[in-house]
Write a protein that holds these residues in place. Sequence first.
Motif, PDB file in Angstrom:
ATOM      1  N   LYS A  68       8.261   8.115  51.937  1.00 58.33           N
ATOM      2  CA  LYS A  68       6.837   7.869  52.149  1.00 58.33           C
ATOM      3  C   LYS A  68       6.074   9.160  52.430  1.00 58.33           C
ATOM      4  O   LYS A  68       4.959   9.346  52.015  1.00 58.33           O
ATOM      5  N   LEU A  69       6.682  10.083  53.136  1.00 56.67           N
ATOM      6  CA  LEU A  69       6.004  11.321  53.494  1.00 56.67           C
ATOM      7  C   LEU A  69       5.780  12.182  52.253  1.00 56.67           C
ATOM      8  O   LEU A  69       4.781  12.873  52.122  1.00 56.67           O
ATOM      9  N   ASP A  70       6.711  12.087  51.284  1.00 57.19           N
ATOM     10  CA  ASP A  70       6.528  12.749  49.984  1.00 57.19           C
ATOM     11  C   ASP A  70       5.237  12.284  49.334  1.00 57.19           C
ATOM     12  O   ASP A  70       4.403  13.053  48.882  1.00 57.19           O
ATOM     13  N   VAL A  71       5.118  10.953  49.299  1.00 54.48           N
ATOM     14  CA  VAL A  71       3.968  10.342  48.625  1.00 54.48           C
ATOM     15  C   VAL A  71       2.696  10.691  49.392  1.00 54.48           C
ATOM     16  O   VAL A  71       1.673  11.058  48.819  1.00 54.48           O
ATOM     17  N   TYR A  72       2.791  10.635  50.726  1.00 56.21           N
ATOM     18  CA  TYR A  72       1.625  10.945  51.569  1.00 56.21           C
ATOM     19  C   TYR A  72       1.191  12.385  51.326  1.00 56.21           C
ATOM     20  O   TYR A  72       0.003  12.663  51.086  1.00 56.21           O
ATOM     21  N   ALA A  73       2.135  13.308  51.354  1.00 61.20           N
ATOM     22  CA  ALA A  73       1.803  14.737  51.179  1.00 61.20           C
ATOM     23  C   ALA A  73       1.210  14.963  49.794  1.00 61.20           C
ATOM     24  O   ALA A  73       0.204  15.661  49.632  1.00 61.20           O
ATOM     25  N   PRO A 118       4.917  19.022  46.893  1.00 58.27           N
ATOM     26  CA  PRO A 118       4.201  18.680  48.119  1.00 58.27           C
ATOM     27  C   PRO A 118       5.082  18.592  49.356  1.00 58.27           C
ATOM     28  O   PRO A 118       4.640  18.934  50.453  1.00 58.27           O
ATOM     29  N   LEU A 119       6.321  18.147  49.176  1.00 59.74           N
ATOM     30  CA  LEU A 119       7.202  18.105  50.343  1.00 59.74           C
ATOM     31  C   LEU A 119       8.635  18.373  49.888  1.00 59.74           C
ATOM     32  O   LEU A 119       9.410  17.466  49.608  1.00 59.74           O
ATOM     33  N   ASP A 120       8.960  19.669  49.834  1.00 61.21           N
ATOM     34  CA  ASP A 120      10.296  20.049  49.353  1.00 61.21           C
ATOM     35  C   ASP A 120      11.329  19.837  50.459  1.00 61.21           C
ATOM     36  O   ASP A 120      11.064  20.081  51.635  1.00 61.21           O
ATOM     37  N   GLY A 121      12.483  19.341  50.071  1.00 64.76           N
ATOM     38  CA  GLY A 121      13.537  19.113  51.065  1.00 64.76           C
ATOM     39  C   GLY A 121      13.353  17.775  51.757  1.00 64.76           C
ATOM     40  O   GLY A 121      13.854  17.545  52.852  1.00 64.76           O
ATOM     41  N   SER A 122      12.603  16.871  51.081  1.00 59.50           N
ATOM     42  CA  SER A 122      12.212  15.631  51.780  1.00 59.50           C
ATOM     43  C   SER A 122      13.408  14.767  52.164  1.00 59.50           C
ATOM     44  O   SER A 122      13.296  13.934  53.055  1.00 59.50           O
ATOM     45  N   SER A 123      14.563  15.006  51.546  1.00 56.82           N
ATOM     46  CA  SER A 123      15.734  14.209  51.956  1.00 56.82           C
ATOM     47  C   SER A 123      16.117  14.552  53.404  1.00 56.82           C
ATOM     48  O   SER A 123      16.877  13.838  54.052  1.00 56.82           O
ATOM     49  N   ASN A 124      15.534  15.653  53.919  1.00 56.93           N
ATOM     50  CA  ASN A 124      15.855  16.047  55.307  1.00 56.93           C
ATOM     51  C   ASN A 124      14.936  15.392  56.325  1.00 56.93           C
ATOM     52  O   ASN A 124      15.132  15.538  57.540  1.00 56.93           O
ATOM     53  N   VAL A 131      11.086  20.799  56.560  1.00 60.16           N
ATOM     54  CA  VAL A 131      10.724  20.592  55.162  1.00 60.16           C
ATOM     55  C   VAL A 131       9.552  21.521  54.856  1.00 60.16           C
ATOM     56  O   VAL A 131       9.045  22.212  55.748  1.00 60.16           O
ATOM     57  N   GLY A 132       9.130  21.559  53.581  1.00 56.04           N
ATOM     58  CA  GLY A 132       8.061  22.501  53.237  1.00 56.04           C
ATOM     59  C   GLY A 132       7.233  22.050  52.057  1.00 56.04           C
ATOM     60  O   GLY A 132       7.620  21.149  51.310  1.00 56.04           O
ATOM     61  N   THR A 133       6.075  22.688  51.905  1.00 58.25           N
ATOM     62  CA  THR A 133       5.218  22.526  50.730  1.00 58.25           C
ATOM     63  C   THR A 133       5.232  23.853  49.980  1.00 58.25           C
ATOM     64  O   THR A 133       5.190  24.907  50.611  1.00 58.25           O
ATOM     65  N   ILE A 134       5.362  23.797  48.657  1.00 60.55           N
ATOM     66  CA  ILE A 134       5.354  25.025  47.850  1.00 60.55           C
ATOM     67  C   ILE A 134       4.224  24.921  46.832  1.00 60.55           C
ATOM     68  O   ILE A 134       4.042  23.854  46.219  1.00 60.55           O
ATOM     69  N   PHE A 135       3.422  26.005  46.682  1.00 61.97           N
ATOM     70  CA  PHE A 135       2.306  25.948  45.725  1.00 61.97           C
ATOM     71  C   PHE A 135       2.241  27.216  44.875  1.00 61.97           C
ATOM     72  O   PHE A 135       2.655  28.297  45.304  1.00 61.97           O
ATOM     73  N   SER A 136       1.706  27.018  43.665  1.00 65.38           N
ATOM     74  CA  SER A 136       1.603  28.105  42.679  1.00 65.38           C
ATOM     75  C   SER A 136       0.264  27.967  41.979  1.00 65.38           C
ATOM     76  O   SER A 136      -0.119  26.857  41.595  1.00 65.38           O
ATOM     77  N   ILE A 137      -0.484  29.080  41.852  1.00 61.83           N
ATOM     78  CA  ILE A 137      -1.857  29.008  41.329  1.00 61.83           C
ATOM     79  C   ILE A 137      -2.006  29.937  40.121  1.00 61.83           C
ATOM     80  O   ILE A 137      -1.562  31.095  40.163  1.00 61.83           O
ATOM     81  N   TYR A 138      -2.599  29.390  39.062  1.00 61.58           N
ATOM     82  CA  TYR A 138      -2.869  30.165  37.844  1.00 61.58           C
ATOM     83  C   TYR A 138      -4.341  30.019  37.458  1.00 61.58           C
ATOM     84  O   TYR A 138      -4.981  29.026  37.820  1.00 61.58           O
ATOM     85  N   ILE A 245      20.519  25.369  54.875  1.00 61.24           N
ATOM     86  CA  ILE A 245      19.809  24.287  55.563  1.00 61.24           C
ATOM     87  C   ILE A 245      19.629  23.089  54.634  1.00 61.24           C
ATOM     88  O   ILE A 245      19.505  21.951  55.056  1.00 61.24           O
ATOM     89  N   GLY A 246      19.618  23.388  53.302  1.00 68.02           N
ATOM     90  CA  GLY A 246      19.364  22.308  52.342  1.00 68.02           C
ATOM     91  C   GLY A 246      17.866  22.072  52.182  1.00 68.02           C
ATOM     92  O   GLY A 246      17.439  21.040  51.681  1.00 68.02           O
ATOM     93  N   SER A 247      17.093  23.051  52.611  1.00 70.69           N
ATOM     94  CA  SER A 247      15.640  23.026  52.427  1.00 70.69           C
ATOM     95  C   SER A 247      15.244  24.431  51.968  1.00 70.69           C
ATOM     96  O   SER A 247      15.285  25.382  52.762  1.00 70.69           O
ATOM     97  N   LEU A 248      14.875  24.538  50.668  1.00 77.37           N
ATOM     98  CA  LEU A 248      14.648  25.852  50.064  1.00 77.37           C
ATOM     99  C   LEU A 248      13.701  26.716  50.883  1.00 77.37           C
ATOM    100  O   LEU A 248      13.991  27.878  51.179  1.00 77.37           O
ATOM    101  N   VAL A 249      12.589  26.112  51.331  1.00 76.05           N
ATOM    102  CA  VAL A 249      11.573  26.901  52.040  1.00 76.05           C
ATOM    103  C   VAL A 249      12.166  27.505  53.308  1.00 76.05           C
ATOM    104  O   VAL A 249      11.942  28.669  53.629  1.00 76.05           O
ATOM    105  N   SER A 250      12.971  26.703  54.018  1.00 74.97           N
ATOM    106  CA  SER A 250      13.556  27.190  55.291  1.00 74.97           C
ATOM    107  C   SER A 250      14.603  28.265  55.047  1.00 74.97           C
ATOM    108  O   SER A 250      14.628  29.285  55.744  1.00 74.97           O
ATOM    109  N   ASP A 251      15.471  28.052  54.050  1.00 72.93           N
ATOM    110  CA  ASP A 251      16.500  29.058  53.749  1.00 72.93           C
ATOM    111  C   ASP A 251      15.844  30.354  53.273  1.00 72.93           C
ATOM    112  O   ASP A 251      16.203  31.458  53.699  1.00 72.93           O
TER     113      ASP A 251
END
Length: 335
Positions: A68-73, A118-124, A131-138, A245-251
């Motif tokens: 749910k937090l994935d969808v919310y984010a 929006p919420l990477d590592g959400s299985s954690n 967990v984390g959010t990752i963004f890329s802008i072009y 950690i199994g969470s890319l942003v944290s590692d």
Amino acid sequence: MTHKKQTLGEFIIENQSSFQYSSGELSSLLNSIRLAAKVVNHEVNKAGLVDIIGAAGDTNIQGEDQQKLDVYANDKFIQTLTKRNIVCGIASEEEDDFVAINSQDENHQNKYVVLIDPLDGSSNIDVNVSVGTIFSIYRRVTPVGTPVQLEDFLQKGSEQVAAGYVVYGTSTMLVYTTGDGVNGFTLNPAIGSFYLSHPDMQFPEDGNIYSVNEGNYIHFPQGVKNYIKYCQEEEEDRPYTSRYIGSLVSDFHRNMIKGGIYLYPQSSKNPNGKLRLLYECNPMAFLAEQANGKSSDGFTRTMDVEPTELHQRVPFICGSKNMVEKAEEFMRNAK
Ligand code: P6P
């Protein structure tokens, strides 16, 4: 007297002119991400208390249960970016196709696209691990004022104008680059402002931490196996410490501060690895290179990979320059 720390908002305005497009729109875009990050942080921090833990019942294009937090984010970032009418399109790990945002104001020609996990590592989430959010802008490549196209999103990582992540950890941090170095901001939840806490972040050239899911060891190519054994043998500054950690942003965040390497290689189970090029690997690779680190698939620089589809996966090796180069050496020399 302690120096008053600069807020993220002040920093964005102060550095706007150094941004090669010197556009107020990018500042507004980064401020939108700042706002959405605060809203998502609020929910992530109370996730254990209210019924937003656990699968939302759907699965995303990756076939993964949508928490749910994935969808919310996902909804919050899309809503915030749409409302501010700054971008012409958004691609998300949680959306099968990109979302076109037609400018409500015919005179306001949006020129940026955003790609987001929006919420990477959400299985954690339900085990209370960061967990984390990752963004890329072009900048879009198709004519401003026309509907956004897939080619606006399928750009090489070297074309990014900005990238960053939010890590919802023991403290919440927003770390980003616009191509002029990497800066980290820590949220003071009491007043809801991000403050510059980690100016000019740099990967140490060397490190002694390696991050890989060793449960996949038998499925790795021989070169990766050889590198992992190299990390583990008793010689010089080795054995290294294994931290995953199994969470890319944290590692990634820990390795950037302490020195280290993160690997999600290809394997017989995942022939192209697991991580997504456009909204995981490219933004992290941009940050890594801006912080004097390195990122590749073992053979090709991550930001040189020519994208072919929105959710494509690539093998990902990223971190301290000398460690990545040693891993690449093992991968290229494997018989
Ligand atoms: P595994 C989380 O799902 C993620 O995308 C990254 O954040 C993390 O580093 C990796 O996958 C973990 O994958 O297969 O080791 O559980």
